[in-house]
Design a protein around this motif. Sequence first.
Motif, PDB file in Angstrom:
ATOM      1  N   LEU A 172      68.227  46.701 -27.516  1.00 22.43           N
ATOM      2  CA  LEU A 172      67.833  45.297 -27.408  1.00 22.43           C
ATOM      3  C   LEU A 172      67.064  45.085 -26.116  1.00 22.43           C
ATOM      4  O   LEU A 172      67.267  45.801 -25.126  1.00 22.43           O
ATOM      5  N   GLY A 173      66.182  44.072 -26.115  1.00 20.65           N
ATOM      6  CA  GLY A 173      65.405  43.740 -24.932  1.00 20.65           C
ATOM      7  C   GLY A 173      65.862  42.444 -24.302  1.00 20.65           C
ATOM      8  O   GLY A 173      66.871  41.853 -24.695  1.00 20.65           O
ATOM      9  N   GLY A 174      65.113  41.983 -23.330  1.00 20.56           N
ATOM     10  CA  GLY A 174      65.441  40.746 -22.636  1.00 20.56           C
ATOM     11  C   GLY A 174      65.000  39.518 -23.428  1.00 20.56           C
ATOM     12  O   GLY A 174      64.331  39.620 -24.464  1.00 20.56           O
ATOM     13  N   CYS A 175      65.381  38.341 -22.924  1.00 20.32           N
ATOM     14  CA  CYS A 175      65.003  37.100 -23.584  1.00 20.32           C
ATOM     15  C   CYS A 175      65.285  35.933 -22.650  1.00 20.32           C
ATOM     16  O   CYS A 175      65.864  36.112 -21.570  1.00 20.32           O
TER      17      CYS A 175
ATOM     18  N   LEU B  26      74.302  32.205 -30.605  1.00 21.49           N
ATOM     19  CA  LEU B  26      74.426  33.611 -30.198  1.00 21.49           C
ATOM     20  C   LEU B  26      73.563  34.499 -31.100  1.00 21.49           C
ATOM     21  O   LEU B  26      72.840  35.368 -30.611  1.00 21.49           O
ATOM     22  N   CYS B  27      73.643  34.271 -32.416  1.00 22.81           N
ATOM     23  CA  CYS B  27      72.869  35.103 -33.349  1.00 22.81           C
ATOM     24  C   CYS B  27      71.372  34.919 -33.123  1.00 22.81           C
ATOM     25  O   CYS B  27      70.599  35.891 -33.166  1.00 22.81           O
ATOM     26  N   LYS B  28      70.944  33.685 -32.875  1.00 21.28           N
ATOM     27  CA  LYS B  28      69.517  33.431 -32.619  1.00 21.28           C
ATOM     28  C   LYS B  28      69.072  34.133 -31.341  1.00 21.28           C
ATOM     29  O   LYS B  28      67.968  34.684 -31.270  1.00 21.28           O
ATOM     30  N   MET B  29      69.930  34.107 -30.318  1.00 24.27           N
ATOM     31  CA  MET B  29      69.593  34.793 -29.070  1.00 24.27           C
ATOM     32  C   MET B  29      69.484  36.299 -29.304  1.00 24.27           C
ATOM     33  O   MET B  29      68.533  36.942 -28.848  1.00 24.27           O
ATOM     34  N   LEU B  30      70.444  36.874 -30.011  1.00 22.27           N
ATOM     35  CA  LEU B  30      70.419  38.314 -30.273  1.00 22.27           C
ATOM     36  C   LEU B  30      69.175  38.697 -31.071  1.00 22.27           C
ATOM     37  O   LEU B  30      68.550  39.737 -30.813  1.00 22.27           O
ATOM     38  N   ASN B  31      68.809  37.869 -32.045  1.00 24.68           N
ATOM     39  CA  ASN B  31      67.591  38.152 -32.822  1.00 24.68           C
ATOM     40  C   ASN B  31      66.349  38.108 -31.931  1.00 24.68           C
ATOM     41  O   ASN B  31      65.421  38.902 -32.102  1.00 24.68           O
ATOM     42  N   SER B  32      66.341  37.188 -30.966  1.00 23.38           N
ATOM     43  CA  SER B  32      65.197  37.126 -30.055  1.00 23.38           C
ATOM     44  C   SER B  32      65.149  38.347 -29.138  1.00 23.38           C
ATOM     45  O   SER B  32      64.101  38.666 -28.582  1.00 23.38           O
ATOM     46  N   MET B  33      66.288  39.039 -28.994  1.00 25.19           N
ATOM     47  CA  MET B  33      66.355  40.263 -28.187  1.00 25.19           C
ATOM     48  C   MET B  33      65.998  41.499 -29.007  1.00 25.19           C
ATOM     49  O   MET B  33      65.958  42.613 -28.468  1.00 25.19           O
ATOM     50  N   GLY B  34      65.798  41.312 -30.329  1.00 25.68           N
ATOM     51  CA  GLY B  34      65.430  42.434 -31.182  1.00 25.68           C
ATOM     52  C   GLY B  34      66.461  42.808 -32.225  1.00 25.68           C
ATOM     53  O   GLY B  34      66.255  43.765 -32.984  1.00 25.68           O
ATOM     54  N   ALA B  35      67.577  42.075 -32.285  1.00 27.78           N
ATOM     55  CA  ALA B  35      68.592  42.340 -33.317  1.00 27.78           C
ATOM     56  C   ALA B  35      68.079  41.876 -34.673  1.00 27.78           C
ATOM     57  O   ALA B  35      67.090  41.127 -34.768  1.00 27.78           O
ATOM     58  N   ASN B  36      68.778  42.300 -35.732  1.00 24.58           N
ATOM     59  CA  ASN B  36      68.390  41.929 -37.091  1.00 24.58           C
ATOM     60  C   ASN B  36      69.610  41.342 -37.798  1.00 24.58           C
ATOM     61  O   ASN B  36      70.379  42.051 -38.441  1.00 24.58           O
TER      62      ASN B  36
ATOM     63  N   CYS C 277      78.377  37.035 -22.147  1.00 27.98           N
ATOM     64  CA  CYS C 277      78.824  38.398 -22.475  1.00 27.98           C
ATOM     65  C   CYS C 277      77.714  39.210 -23.125  1.00 27.98           C
ATOM     66  O   CYS C 277      77.636  40.438 -22.957  1.00 27.98           O
ATOM     67  N   ALA C 278      76.820  38.537 -23.855  1.00 27.79           N
ATOM     68  CA  ALA C 278      75.745  39.240 -24.560  1.00 27.79           C
ATOM     69  C   ALA C 278      74.733  39.871 -23.616  1.00 27.79           C
ATOM     70  O   ALA C 278      73.989  40.775 -24.025  1.00 27.79           O
ATOM     71  N   VAL C 279      74.697  39.452 -22.342  1.00 28.99           N
ATOM     72  CA  VAL C 279      73.730  40.056 -21.407  1.00 28.99           C
ATOM     73  C   VAL C 279      74.043  41.532 -21.183  1.00 28.99           C
ATOM     74  O   VAL C 279      73.183  42.298 -20.745  1.00 28.99           O
ATOM     75  N   LEU C 280      75.284  41.946 -21.497  1.00 26.29           N
ATOM     76  CA  LEU C 280      75.686  43.341 -21.318  1.00 26.29           C
ATOM     77  C   LEU C 280      75.049  44.273 -22.351  1.00 26.29           C
ATOM     78  O   LEU C 280      75.127  45.493 -22.215  1.00 26.29           O
ATOM     79  N   LEU C 281      74.402  43.709 -23.364  1.00 31.11           N
ATOM     80  CA  LEU C 281      73.849  44.513 -24.446  1.00 31.11           C
ATOM     81  C   LEU C 281      72.494  45.137 -24.120  1.00 31.11           C
ATOM     82  O   LEU C 281      72.007  45.972 -24.874  1.00 31.11           O
ATOM     83  N   THR C 282      71.890  44.730 -23.027  1.00 34.75           N
ATOM     84  CA  THR C 282      70.552  45.241 -22.700  1.00 34.75           C
ATOM     85  C   THR C 282      70.417  45.507 -21.199  1.00 34.75           C
ATOM     86  O   THR C 282      71.015  44.787 -20.394  1.00 34.75           O
ATOM     87  N   PRO C 283      69.605  46.513 -20.818  1.00 31.84           N
ATOM     88  CA  PRO C 283      69.328  46.736 -19.401  1.00 31.84           C
ATOM     89  C   PRO C 283      68.215  45.824 -18.878  1.00 31.84           C
ATOM     90  O   PRO C 283      67.946  45.793 -17.679  1.00 31.84           O
ATOM     91  N   GLU C 284      67.586  45.071 -19.771  1.00 30.81           N
ATOM     92  CA  GLU C 284      66.481  44.212 -19.367  1.00 30.81           C
ATOM     93  C   GLU C 284      66.977  42.837 -18.912  1.00 30.81           C
ATOM     94  O   GLU C 284      68.119  42.460 -19.154  1.00 30.81           O
ATOM     95  N   LYS C 285      66.076  42.085 -18.270  1.00 27.05           N
ATOM     96  CA  LYS C 285      66.449  40.772 -17.735  1.00 27.05           C
ATOM     97  C   LYS C 285      66.668  39.752 -18.847  1.00 27.05           C
ATOM     98  O   LYS C 285      65.916  39.693 -19.822  1.00 27.05           O
ATOM     99  N   VAL C 286      67.724  38.951 -18.673  1.00 28.04           N
ATOM    100  CA  VAL C 286      68.020  37.860 -19.598  1.00 28.04           C
ATOM    101  C   VAL C 286      68.111  36.574 -18.774  1.00 28.04           C
ATOM    102  O   VAL C 286      68.868  36.512 -17.798  1.00 28.04           O
ATOM    103  N   ILE C 287      67.343  35.573 -19.170  1.00 27.06           N
ATOM    104  CA  ILE C 287      67.355  34.276 -18.480  1.00 27.06           C
ATOM    105  C   ILE C 287      68.137  33.285 -19.330  1.00 27.06           C
ATOM    106  O   ILE C 287      67.860  33.122 -20.528  1.00 27.06           O
ATOM    107  N   ILE C 288      69.119  32.625 -18.720  1.00 21.80           N
ATOM    108  CA  ILE C 288      69.938  31.651 -19.443  1.00 21.80           C
ATOM    109  C   ILE C 288      69.881  30.321 -18.691  1.00 21.80           C
ATOM    110  O   ILE C 288      70.117  30.267 -17.478  1.00 21.80           O
ATOM    111  N   ASN C 289      69.590  29.257 -19.429  1.00 19.83           N
ATOM    112  CA  ASN C 289      69.493  27.909 -18.854  1.00 19.83           C
ATOM    113  C   ASN C 289      70.584  26.996 -19.402  1.00 19.83           C
ATOM    114  O   ASN C 289      71.123  27.224 -20.473  1.00 19.83           O
ATOM    115  N   ASN C 290      70.880  25.963 -18.627  1.00 20.27           N
ATOM    116  CA  ASN C 290      71.889  24.942 -18.979  1.00 20.27           C
ATOM    117  C   ASN C 290      73.301  25.509 -18.992  1.00 20.27           C
ATOM    118  O   ASN C 290      74.146  25.118 -19.798  1.00 20.27           O
ATOM    119  N   ILE C 291      73.600  26.417 -18.067  1.00 13.70           N
ATOM    120  CA  ILE C 291      74.951  26.960 -17.916  1.00 13.70           C
ATOM    121  C   ILE C 291      75.807  25.935 -17.170  1.00 13.70           C
ATOM    122  O   ILE C 291      75.424  25.481 -16.089  1.00 13.70           O
TER     123      ILE C 291
END
Length: 436
Positions: A229-232, A202-212, A30-44
């Motif tokens: 937010l940016g991609g990650c 989730l919080c660590k991912m959001l921080n890597s996207m530029g959240a605080n 769901c967090a991929v909706l927060l940015t227009p940039e590419k998000v790569i997710i592994n181990n889904i």
Amino acid sequence: MGIFKIEGGISLQGEITPQGAKNEALQILCAVLLTPEKVIINNIPDIIDINKLITLLGNLGVKIQKTGSGSYTFQADEVNIQYLETEAFKKEGGSLRGSIMIVGPLLARFGKGYIPKPGGDKIGRRRLDTHFEGFINLGAKFRYNREDHFYGVEAADGLVGADMLLDEASVTGTANIVMAAVLAKGRTTVYNAACEPYLQQLCKMLNSMGANITGVGSNLLTIEGVESLGGCEHRILPDMIEIGSWIGLAAMTKSEITIKNVSWDNLGVIPNTFRKLGITLERRGDDIYIPAHVNGYEVKTDIDGSILTIADAPWPGFTPDLLSIVLVVATQARGDVLIHQKMFESRLFFVDKLIDMGAKIMLCDPHRAVVMGHDFKSQLKATTMSSPDIRAGISLLIAALSAKGTSTIQNIEQIDRGYERIDERLRAIGAQIVRA
């Protein structure tokens, strides 16, 4: 509707690797909706509930590319927000509990979010108040159509940070509020926040996207809003519920099993809870080794000699998703156990099926059951049964694998919602299970 045919009473042996965590994946996707940039997710994990959510994101306009086994690239640069008001979305969103977590990201980025009453396991009342009260605290307006059970929140002028004390430490509620708050103006504090490893992820991912976000891992989160937010790239943890399931399976079937790459540091009290049941498990690097319990396993009593009680609690307490596993494992323990399911009033109702198999269980009320272990002196008997939900389903499967004779489990789609290719993986360690 599919069924499993299981020949029980066979000891298994080998290695098994847990899938990616379902409950983390629902939040992360769901967090991929927060940015227009590419998000790569592994181990889904490749399971029904996750695949439904990926399909829903695609219908919303998210560009999705599968790059390998369990690996995807998502880009939400052309989201079709009008899709939320279609009949197709009402049907699609209503079939999946995790769909509720698209509301926070959509509200934060587009100023509106809608959702039909979510589906999921029928394990009792699962309120949504925490989610929407959090959005209202951030300045959103709430509306609810009682005729078709359709929820909506809107914030035309954007969200504004706020201090809030959650009425319950809801994992999905906390996730939804955090995803909304990362793009709000100003500071948000969330007290009584859930702090499960998956929420930390989730919080660590959001921080890597530029959240605080600070306070990650505690029940007090502080979020300083950012403009965008940016991609990650993010990797999902192994599923702790599946790990607990394999521990229970090994003990019940007197099997020697190694569970690979379990992320020990994120298992909390799970290993020690199974040790209280008398189950031996060893840490070998990042693996769990369980020897064959040829002499059974003996329940530990409390210091004063009173009956062992295993109860669920918010993290770092014992997760409610594993109480069904603990209950079925206790049916063959040496000693008695009181299982106290505090959070959901319908989760213990599958015990009648275990009683039919010969288990000695006294259901005290919707929340408590006393299990009197057989110590393997009386083997469970094979039967035909139906899976009512994901966790009860895997518990019944474990019971069937330990039982004498051939069992049939119906409605196995419930198990497939949470466990990836479970029949194939069990056959790889010696189980006789056939999907029909």
